[in-house]
Each structure stands twice: as structure tokens, then as C-alpha cells.
Design an enzyme around this catalytic site. Sequence first.
Site, PDB file in Angstrom:
ATOM      1  N   HIS A 168       1.027  -1.116  -0.066  1.00 57.85           N
ATOM      2  CA  HIS A 168       0.161  -0.094  -0.113  1.00 57.85           C
ATOM      3  C   HIS A 168       1.075   1.516  -0.037  1.00 57.85           C
ATOM      4  O   HIS A 168       1.124   2.008   1.077  1.00 57.85           O
ATOM      5  CB  HIS A 168      -1.020   0.001   1.293  1.00 57.85           C
ATOM      6  N   GLU A 271      -1.152   1.284  -5.436  1.00 63.26           N
ATOM      7  CA  GLU A 271      -1.052   0.190  -4.401  1.00 63.26           C
ATOM      8  C   GLU A 271      -0.913  -1.110  -5.177  1.00 63.26           C
ATOM      9  O   GLU A 271      -1.919  -1.498  -5.945  1.00 63.26           O
ATOM     10  CB  GLU A 271      -2.210  -0.012  -3.368  1.00 63.26           C
TER      11      GLU A 271
END
EC number: 5.1.3.15
Length: 299
Positions: A168, A271
Site C-alpha cells: 500500500h 498500491e
Amino acid sequence: MPTPHVETLKIDELDCWRIRHNGAELLVAQQGAHLFSYQRDGEQPLIWPNPEAVFKQGKGIRTGVPVCWPWFGVFDRNPQSVKAMRQSDQPAGAHGFVRTALWELVATELEGQALRVDLALPVPPGGFPGWPHQVDLMLSLVLDDQLHIHLTSHNRGTDTVTLSQALHAYFAVSDVRTVQVEGLDGSAYIDTADGWAEKTQSGLLHFTAETDRIYLDTPAQLNIIDKDWQRRIQLTSQGSKSTVIWNPWTERAKAFDDMADDGWQGMLCIETANVLDDVVTLAPGEAHTLGVSIGAIAL
């Protein structure tokens, strides 16, 4: 070739490592194997330096590269095959549980011109609370003229395991309102900020409002074009067909106690993920590596 330098430090409640090699510096927290800074000497940071980030035990750090595993985002939004892996009546936190677990630094080795740092997550006997599966996790950071991040899941148990996951990453940008993302033209995506509507990207991605999108069947290479900083951040993924792109914009940012009200302007999350239909299913003995390589070149 300079000798790599690794030192330990403590930031508030968290034990961390500072790693220097060949003109670049990484900062990594033991909690979550959370890389929260990557910068090359004389250049703008590549990871967003969030001055409001909180370094507390049991709380995810809002910057860097949180490891989301073995589910991504809100638990109930995951496919049934992922939800079936969990065996607990307790509420499931977003993005899984390994981002607040304590990892171990198991290796620091030179490989030619590159430095490799390996962090492992020990699996307790019987698996993790509510998730009773024997899956070893290894996060490898390889530093040469780029940063290569590899998350390997190895099923050591006797049952098939299905999971979703993401690296992420919060990238540093001059101003999200002026940057563009290249490489998504024609890609289908789910617009979660618009009722999970299904849409198709046309041309370069620009940012004019809160953005929370899951791109499907994405290419291996994406670029963040940042004309104000005169650079292109190149992202090359491995073991991933889905990409999540997020910026909270004005109102969402105000709701976070670990982000300044205007903090959204200097960051963009791209991400590298396995989410929705792009889940990972591991038979006994199988392994899967999710990876991303991050580098910057001048425009």
C-alpha cells in the site's frame, strides 16, 4: 562499493532500522516490516514524508508501504474465498493483521552492486489468532539504483489457503492536483468513491477530487509523471493484476488524526495488489511473490 550501513533506532514506541547503501536511505519499522522512508541523496523523497505519522504499538503507520495481508481493505468487501479463511467472531480490522505484527530482520547481504534486506514474520504454532494457517511471510527489500520490494507467501500447511493483499505505497508528489498517472488507458476499474461503479479509464489519470479506485488487469508498468519536480516515478509490478489508487482529498483528510488537513496534496497511493477476483490461492507447498520496483528518472 561502499559498505552498507544498518543501525537501530527508536521512533516514539517503535523499534526501527536505518539502512544506507549506495547513496540511498531506507527507514523500516519492525512493527509491520513497515518501510516508511525511501530517499536518494540530493533528490526529493520517493515515499511521502508524513510529519503527522504516528509511531505507536498496535497502530498502522500512515505513510510508507504498509503490508496489507491476508485480506485487503474492509474485510466484508473481500471475496468469500478470502473471508472463509478467517475463524473468529471478533471484528476484523481493515487490511489484515500483519501490519502491526512484529517481524524479524533475518538477513542483510550484498549481492553484487545491490543490498538485500530480508524480514520474516514468524507464524505462531496453530497460526495467528482467528487465522489458523501455516503461511510463512518474507519481505525482501533490494536496493540498487531502484528499490525492489517482494512479499512472498509460502504455504507450509496441509490446507489450501486463499488471500488478498497489497503493498500500500504512499508516494511523495509535488502536488497531486498537477501530477498524472500513465499506463492505465483503457483499463477497467471499480470506482469505490462512486458507489463501486464499474468504469473504464480514458487517457492519463488526473486528480480533481477524492479518488479510491481498484484497477483490474493492469499492466506491469505504471508511471507517476510529476512535472513540477521534473521526474517520472516508474513502478514495475510482479505477481499482481490489480492496482488500487487512492487520495483522500480535502474532507477525508480532515477526518484523520495522523494527517494534516492539507497533507493530501503531497501524497498519492498506488498500491500493487491482489484484490477482488485477483486473489492468491496457495495449495500446500506453493508460494507466491507480490512485488514492486520503484525508481525515478528525470523528465
